[in-house]
Design a protein around this motif. Structure first.
Motif: not given
Length: 61
Positions: A8-31
């Motif tokens: 469960i902990e590993e899955n939560a960490m993976y999902r957190g990293m995935q969300q951070a990467t998605l956020s980075s992609i969106r930020n680069l696209m907008v900024s």
């Protein structure tokens, strides 16, 4: 820690990293007015990851 808790902990960490990467992609696209491909190239994502994140971005729309 039991195996279930560790999983469960590993899955939560993976999902957190995935969300951070998605956020980075969106930020680069907008900024920086980048396309999806340019943003993912700037983050040096593998071809496999690029496909995964393209799908995730499409699901958000």
């Amino acid at each position: 820690m039991c195996n279930l808790s560790k999983g469960i902990e590993e899955n939560a960490m993976y999902r957190g990293m995935q969300q951070a990467t998605l956020s980075s992609i969106r930020n680069l696209m907008v900024s920086l007015n980048m396309t999806e491909d340019q943003a993912m190239a700037a983050l040096q994502l593998s071809d496999t990851d690029k496909e995964k994140y393209r799908e995730l971005l499409r699901q958000e729309q």
